[in-house]
Scaffold this motif. Structure first.
Motif, PDB file in Angstrom:
ATOM      1  N   LEU A   1      -5.381  10.374   5.666  1.00 37.26           N
ATOM      2  CA  LEU A   1      -3.986  10.033   5.391  1.00 37.26           C
ATOM      3  C   LEU A   1      -3.880   9.382   4.013  1.00 37.26           C
ATOM      4  N   LYS A   2      -2.985   9.909   3.176  1.00 36.74           N
ATOM      5  CA  LYS A   2      -2.776   9.359   1.844  1.00 36.74           C
ATOM      6  C   LYS A   2      -1.511   8.506   1.829  1.00 36.74           C
ATOM      7  N   ILE A   3      -1.619   7.326   1.238  1.00 39.54           N
ATOM      8  CA  ILE A   3      -0.472   6.432   1.066  1.00 39.54           C
ATOM      9  C   ILE A   3      -0.189   6.320  -0.422  1.00 39.54           C
ATOM     10  N   ALA A   4       1.063   6.513  -0.805  1.00 41.40           N
ATOM     11  CA  ALA A   4       1.414   6.551  -2.227  1.00 41.40           C
ATOM     12  C   ALA A   4       2.669   5.730  -2.493  1.00 41.40           C
ATOM     13  N   GLY A   5       2.813   5.328  -3.748  1.00 45.68           N
ATOM     14  CA  GLY A   5       4.070   4.772  -4.219  1.00 45.68           C
ATOM     15  C   GLY A   5       4.953   5.914  -4.697  1.00 45.68           C
ATOM     16  N   LEU A   6       6.226   5.895  -4.318  1.00 44.19           N
ATOM     17  CA  LEU A   6       7.166   6.959  -4.655  1.00 44.19           C
ATOM     18  C   LEU A   6       8.388   6.366  -5.337  1.00 44.19           C
ATOM     19  N   TRP A   7       8.913   7.090  -6.321  1.00 38.38           N
ATOM     20  CA  TRP A   7      10.141   6.657  -6.992  1.00 38.38           C
ATOM     21  C   TRP A   7      10.785   7.842  -7.672  1.00 38.38           C
ATOM     22  N   ARG A   8      12.035   7.666  -8.032  1.00 42.81           N
ATOM     23  CA  ARG A   8      12.781   8.702  -8.753  1.00 42.81           C
ATOM     24  C   ARG A   8      13.227   8.143 -10.101  1.00 42.81           C
ATOM     25  N   GLY A   9      13.330   9.030 -11.092  1.00 44.22           N
ATOM     26  CA  GLY A   9      13.756   8.584 -12.418  1.00 44.22           C
ATOM     27  C   GLY A   9      12.678   7.754 -13.085  1.00 44.22           C
ATOM     28  N   LYS A  10      13.120   6.812 -13.911  1.00 41.76           N
ATOM     29  CA  LYS A  10      12.188   5.942 -14.643  1.00 41.76           C
ATOM     30  C   LYS A  10      11.921   4.682 -13.820  1.00 41.76           C
TER      31      LYS A  10
ATOM     32  N   LYS B   1      15.576  -8.505 -12.036  1.00 44.22           N
ATOM     33  CA  LYS B   1      14.952  -9.433 -11.089  1.00 44.22           C
ATOM     34  C   LYS B   1      15.180  -9.030  -9.628  1.00 44.22           C
ATOM     35  N   HIS B   2      15.834  -7.899  -9.393  1.00 47.46           N
ATOM     36  CA  HIS B   2      16.115  -7.449  -8.033  1.00 47.46           C
ATOM     37  C   HIS B   2      15.365  -6.151  -7.751  1.00 47.46           C
ATOM     38  N   LEU B   3      14.588  -6.139  -6.685  1.00 44.35           N
ATOM     39  CA  LEU B   3      13.819  -4.952  -6.303  1.00 44.35           C
ATOM     40  C   LEU B   3      14.231  -4.496  -4.912  1.00 44.35           C
ATOM     41  N   ARG B   4      14.540  -3.208  -4.804  1.00 46.03           N
ATOM     42  CA  ARG B   4      14.833  -2.581  -3.514  1.00 46.03           C
ATOM     43  C   ARG B   4      13.619  -1.737  -3.130  1.00 46.03           C
ATOM     44  N   LEU B   5      12.965  -2.102  -2.034  1.00 51.26           N
ATOM     45  CA  LEU B   5      11.711  -1.451  -1.678  1.00 51.26           C
ATOM     46  C   LEU B   5      11.730  -1.027  -0.215  1.00 51.26           C
ATOM     47  N   ALA B   6      11.309   0.204   0.049  1.00 55.72           N
ATOM     48  CA  ALA B   6      11.216   0.723   1.410  1.00 55.72           C
ATOM     49  C   ALA B   6       9.763   1.017   1.745  1.00 55.72           C
ATOM     50  N   ALA B   7       9.368   0.687   2.961  1.00 50.93           N
ATOM     51  CA  ALA B   7       7.987   0.906   3.398  1.00 50.93           C
ATOM     52  C   ALA B   7       7.929   0.798   4.915  1.00 50.93           C
TER      53      ALA B   7
ATOM     54  N   ALA C   1       9.222   3.059  -3.134  1.00 42.57           N
ATOM     55  CA  ALA C   1       8.915   3.246  -1.715  1.00 42.57           C
ATOM     56  C   ALA C   1       7.415   3.414  -1.543  1.00 42.57           C
ATOM     57  N   ILE C   2       6.905   2.948  -0.407  1.00 44.66           N
ATOM     58  CA  ILE C   2       5.511   3.146  -0.037  1.00 44.66           C
ATOM     59  C   ILE C   2       5.514   4.029   1.194  1.00 44.66           C
ATOM     60  N   ALA C   3       4.900   5.196   1.101  1.00 46.37           N
ATOM     61  CA  ALA C   3       4.991   6.155   2.207  1.00 46.37           C
ATOM     62  C   ALA C   3       3.776   7.055   2.251  1.00 46.37           C
ATOM     63  N   GLU C   4       3.664   7.763   3.377  1.00 54.08           N
ATOM     64  CA  GLU C   4       2.617   8.768   3.523  1.00 54.08           C
ATOM     65  C   GLU C   4       2.899   9.929   2.576  1.00 54.08           C
ATOM     66  N   LEU C   5       1.849  10.490   1.999  1.00 56.04           N
ATOM     67  CA  LEU C   5       1.980  11.630   1.090  1.00 56.04           C
ATOM     68  C   LEU C   5       1.087  12.746   1.604  1.00 56.04           C
ATOM     69  N   GLU C   6       1.711  13.734   2.225  1.00 56.46           N
ATOM     70  CA  GLU C   6       0.946  14.819   2.826  1.00 56.46           C
ATOM     71  C   GLU C   6       0.674  15.931   1.814  1.00 56.46           C
ATOM     72  N   ASP C   7       1.700  16.352   1.105  1.00 57.38           N
ATOM     73  CA  ASP C   7       1.575  17.385   0.086  1.00 57.38           C
ATOM     74  C   ASP C   7       2.168  16.824  -1.207  1.00 57.38           C
ATOM     75  N   LYS C   8       2.715  17.700  -2.038  1.00 54.86           N
ATOM     76  CA  LYS C   8       3.419  17.227  -3.225  1.00 54.86           C
ATOM     77  C   LYS C   8       4.718  16.555  -2.811  1.00 54.86           C
ATOM     78  N   PRO C   9       5.155  15.523  -3.557  1.00 55.60           N
ATOM     79  CA  PRO C   9       6.430  14.878  -3.217  1.00 55.60           C
ATOM     80  C   PRO C   9       7.593  15.817  -3.490  1.00 55.60           C
TER      81      PRO C   9
ATOM     82  N   HIS D   1      12.326   9.124   2.324  1.00 60.06           N
ATOM     83  CA  HIS D   1      12.694  10.189   1.393  1.00 60.06           C
ATOM     84  C   HIS D   1      14.206  10.295   1.258  1.00 60.06           C
ATOM     85  N   GLY D   2      14.937  10.036   2.343  1.00 58.31           N
ATOM     86  CA  GLY D   2      16.392  10.041   2.269  1.00 58.31           C
ATOM     87  C   GLY D   2      16.917   8.932   1.383  1.00 58.31           C
ATOM     88  N   ARG D   3      16.343   7.734   1.505  1.00 57.68           N
ATOM     89  CA  ARG D   3      16.773   6.609   0.659  1.00 57.68           C
ATOM     90  C   ARG D   3      16.454   6.868  -0.810  1.00 57.68           C
ATOM     91  N   LEU D   4      15.304   7.483  -1.076  1.00 57.16           N
ATOM     92  CA  LEU D   4      14.965   7.825  -2.455  1.00 57.16           C
ATOM     93  C   LEU D   4      15.950   8.846  -3.018  1.00 57.16           C
TER      94      LEU D   4
END
Length: 291
Positions: free
Chosen positions: A264-273, A93-99, A146-154, A135-138
Motif C-alpha cells: 500500500l502506497k501513501i502519498a501527499g496529494l494536491w492540486r495547482g501550486k 497561516k491557514h492549512l486545510r488538510l484531509a487525511a 491531502a494524505i491518501a492511498e495511491l494505487e495508480d496514477k493520481p 479526491h472529491g475535496r481535492l
C-alpha cells in the motif's frame, strides 16, 4: 430594456486612466503590460457601450459622467491590493488538510507541532476522510493538501509525492498464529474481515489472492482499520490491515505476513501550486515517513 452592464476589464482600464491622468501615463503605471492602442480602443468601446464621453483627451479632463464613474469604481479597484494582501496573509497561516483518521490521530500531531514552532499563528482545518472523499475535496479545491492511498496514477490535475510504502498483513488472534495457520489455511477455515471493495487496500489484497489462486470473499466489511482490529481481537475472523510503523497491535492480536502481495502506497496529494505552509507540512511528513 435594461442598460447592458459594462465590461469589467474596460472599467478597470478606465479606472487606471482616470487615476493616472491620461492613457499614456496609465500604460506606464499599470501593474500588467498592455499597449497604448489597446487601452485607447477598449476605453472607446466602454464609452460606446455607455453612450457617453468619459474624458477629454487633450488636455486630459474627466467629463461629469467620467467623474461619476471614477468615484464609483475607485473604492473597488483601489482597494483590491489591500484585500489581496489581507487574504494572502490569512492563507499563509491557514492549512486545510484531509487525511484518514489514523493519520490525523497518530502522525499529524507531532508533525504539526514542529511546523507550529516556525508558524506560531498556524490555523488548521482538518478533515477525517476516506480515499473517495479526499479526491472529491481535492477536485472541489476544499483542501490544500491531502494524505491518501495511491494505487495508480493520481487523477488528472492532481499532483502527488510518495510518502511511505507499507506491506499488507492479516491480523489474527494470537492463538491462530501460534497454531501455525498460514494464508491458505486461514482462507479455507476462517471468516475474512476487511475494508470495503472500493478501497485501495481491498483491491490490492484481491490482486494478491488472485495471483495465489485463492478465493476468499469477505464475511465482514468495516469502514476503518480500528474496527478490523477490534473484531479480530474478539475472534470474529482474520482481518486485512497494513503494518503501520510505530503503531502497536492490540493485546491478543498478531500479524501474519502476506509475502508477494502488492504494498500500500501513501502519498501527499494536491492540486495547482503547493503553498508555502502546505509545502512545509509535506516536508515534515516526508521526514517522519523516512524515520
Amino acid at each position: 430594456m435594461p442598460q447592458p452592464l459594462p465590461n469589467l476589464h474596460h472599467l478597470e482600464l478606465f479606472y487606471h486612466v482616470a487615476k493616472a491622468g491620461g492613457i499614456t501615463a496609465a500604460v506606464r503605471s499599470m501593474p500588467y503590460g498592455i499597449q497604448q492602442p489597446a487601452v485607447s480602443g477598449q476605453i472607446s468601446q466602454l464609452e460606446k457601450d455607455l453612450g457617453v464621453r468619459l474624458f477629454q483627451r487633450r488636455p486630459f479632463q474627466l467629463t461629469p459622467a467620467g467623474r461619476e464613474l471614477y468615484e464609483f469604481s475607485a473604492p473597488f479597484f483601489g482597494g483590491l491590493g489591500v484585500v489581496a494582501e489581507r487574504i494572502a496573509g490569512k492563507a499563509s497561516k491557514h492549512l486545510r488538510l484531509a487525511a484518514p483518521a489514523t493519520v490525523i490521530r497518530e502522525h499529524l500531531p507531532s508533525v504539526l507541532e514542529a511546523v507550529r514552532k516556525d508558524c506560531p499563528e498556524l490555523e488548521l482545518s482538518l478533515f477525517d476522510a476516506d480515499q473517495r472523499t479526499i479526491h472529491g475535496r481535492l477536485e472541489r479545491e476544499e483542501v490544500d493538501l491531502a494524505i491518501a492511498e495511491l494505487e495508480d496514477k493520481p487523477p488528472s490535475g492532481t499532483h502527488s509525492e510518495l510518502l511511505i510504502t507499507m506491506p499488507l498483513v492479516l491480523l489474527v488472534p494470537v492463538a491462530w498464529k501460534r497454531a501455525g495457520l498460514g494464508l491458505e489455511e486461514l482462507a479455507a477455515s476462517k471468516p475474512l474481515i476487511r475494508p470495503a471493495d472500493d478501497t485501495s487496500m481491498s483491491r490490492l489484497f484481491a490482486k494478491g489472492l488472485s495471483r495465489a489462486g485463492i478465493h476468499w470473499p469477505s464475511r465482514i466489511e468495516v469502514s476503518t482499520l480500528e474496527l478490523v482490529e477490534a473484531y479480530v481481537a474478539r475472534g470474529f475472523g482474520a482481518g486485512l490491515s497494513v503494518m503501520v510503523p510505530g503503531v502497536k497491535l492490540p493485546k491478543g492480536v498478531a500479524a501474519v505476513a502476506l509475502d508477494g502481495f502488492p504494498e500500500l502506497k501513501i502519498a501527499g496529494l494536491w492540486r495547482g501550486k503547493l503553498g508555502p505552509l502546505a509545502e512545509k507540512v509535506l516536508g515534515a511528513l516526508k521526514e517522519r515517513a523516512r524515520r
